[in-house]
Design an enzyme around this catalytic site. Structure first.
Site, PDB file in Angstrom:
ATOM      1  N   GLU A 116       1.044  -1.137   0.136  1.00 34.66           N
ATOM      2  CA  GLU A 116      -0.035  -0.088  -0.049  1.00 34.66           C
ATOM      3  C   GLU A 116       0.772   1.342  -0.030  1.00 34.66           C
ATOM      4  OE1 GLU A 116      -3.516   2.022   2.807  1.00 34.66           O
ATOM      5  OE2 GLU A 116      -1.936   0.908   3.623  1.00 34.66           O
ATOM      6  N   ASP A 156      -5.498   2.744  -1.335  1.00 30.97           N
ATOM      7  CA  ASP A 156      -6.223   3.756  -0.185  1.00 30.97           C
ATOM      8  C   ASP A 156      -6.385   5.115  -0.929  1.00 30.97           C
ATOM      9  OD1 ASP A 156      -6.645   5.495   1.886  1.00 30.97           O
ATOM     10  OD2 ASP A 156      -5.962   3.973   3.469  1.00 30.97           O
ATOM     11  N   GLN A 185      -9.349   1.335   0.307  1.00 33.05           N
ATOM     12  CA  GLN A 185      -9.686   1.793   1.664  1.00 33.05           C
ATOM     13  C   GLN A 185     -10.166   3.325   1.142  1.00 33.05           C
ATOM     14  OE1 GLN A 185      -6.267   0.848   3.711  1.00 33.05           O
ATOM     15  NE2 GLN A 185      -7.212  -0.725   5.017  1.00 33.05           N
ATOM     16  N   GLU A 231     -11.521   2.892   6.595  1.00 29.54           N
ATOM     17  CA  GLU A 231     -10.349   3.029   7.414  1.00 29.54           C
ATOM     18  C   GLU A 231     -10.321   4.854   7.795  1.00 29.54           C
ATOM     19  OE1 GLU A 231      -5.701   1.547   7.720  1.00 29.54           O
ATOM     20  OE2 GLU A 231      -6.252   2.802   5.797  1.00 29.54           O
TER      21      GLU A 231
END
Length: 279
Positions: free
Chosen positions: A152, A187, A215, A251
């Site tokens: 990530e 993300d 996310q 998140e």
């Protein structure tokens, strides 16, 4: 419609960790993710998942540590992963093996492996070679367990010095490793801060099949996705239109913090999005 997973490390902090599974179920979640589970026995976590009908969809490998006790405290000691760090390969492997034990106990199909903070005085070529070799080994081990390894990109404002910061870098690493079990965790909060142009990034990368988990959080406060500079109803519709069938991890840190009922109070965005999608 996108499927949402509650991140139990950031959400429901108004209750003790093991009580967050029940809270997520009560709010309609059917899946959860969290960061580091190593302070709890895997059987205790598995029991909570089963009792509340929840699916574990993601967990993090330890950010450091050679045994479970040190793995459980590594984050608080400032560790942010070991995958790119030369000389810590044995520690990296121990962490991946521990994460896979948890993944099997929790029937979790994905583990996120953190790259680490790029050390001063080490050449980019050495960091990349270490990263690729470690990830190749981890992906091979994960494949044997029926699991995927995720990397990530993380923004340098929240995590100064983190080695992996950009989407193009992550996808280039996946191609260099060339193992089917290695994927990208995208993300949107980090992507917006580092690069922006999130919708174009989604259109470019989702069709490749290399993104295995998404996310989200509001930008810049990392709170609920109903405020800030990203328009999540548009982005979620786009994700859906691109055929993404994975989970979207929530998140974010509820804006009411750890006040009683803070997480539930902030979930109006989810009900509103689902209602609008069914019109």
């Amino acid at each position: 419609m996108p499927r949402f997973a509650a991140n139990l490390s950031l959400m429901y902090t108004e209750v003790p960790f093991l009580d967050r599974f029940e809270a997520a179920e009560q709010d309609g979640f059917t899946a959860v993710e969290f960061l580091f589970p190593y302070a709890w026995a895997p059987q205790d976590l598995a029991q909570r998942l089963q009792a509340h009908g929840l699916q574990q969809v993601l967990l993090n490998a330890p950010p450091g540590g050679a045994d479970r006790a040190s793995m459980a405290t590594a984050w608080d000691r400032g560790e942010r992963g070991t995958a790119c760090l030369p000389g810590r390969e044995a520690e990296f492997r121990a962490g991946v093996q521990e994460a896979l034990l948890y993944a099997q106990a929790l029937q979790c199909p994905r583990i996120h492996v953190m790259a680490g903070l790029a050390p001063q005085g080490v050449s980019p070529e050495v960091l990349l070679a270490t990263y690729v070799a470690n990830l190749r080994w981890a992906a091979q081990q994960a494949a044997k367990a029926g699991c995927a390894v995720l990397i990530e990109p993380i923004n340098p404002r929240d995590m100064p010095g983190y080695y992996l910061q950009r989407q193009d870098h992550a996808h280039a690493v996946v191609q260099a490793v060339a193992e089917p079990a290695l994927k990208v965790q995208m993300d949107l909060y980090h992507c917006q801060i580092v690069e922006g142009d999130v919708a174009t990034k989604l259109r470019h990368y989702l069709p490749t099949g290399a993104v295995a988990h998404i996310q989200m959080a509001g930008v810049p406060e990392r709170q609920e996705p109903d405020a800030g500079e990203l328009h999540f109803p548009y982005l979620l519709d786009l994700i859906d239109s691109l055929g993404y069938t994975g989970w979207v991890g929530c998140e974010y840190r509820p804006r009411l913090g750890a006040q009683p009922g803070a997480t539930r109070t902030g979930l109006g965005w989810m009900a509103a999005y689902r209602s609008a999608a069914h019109r």
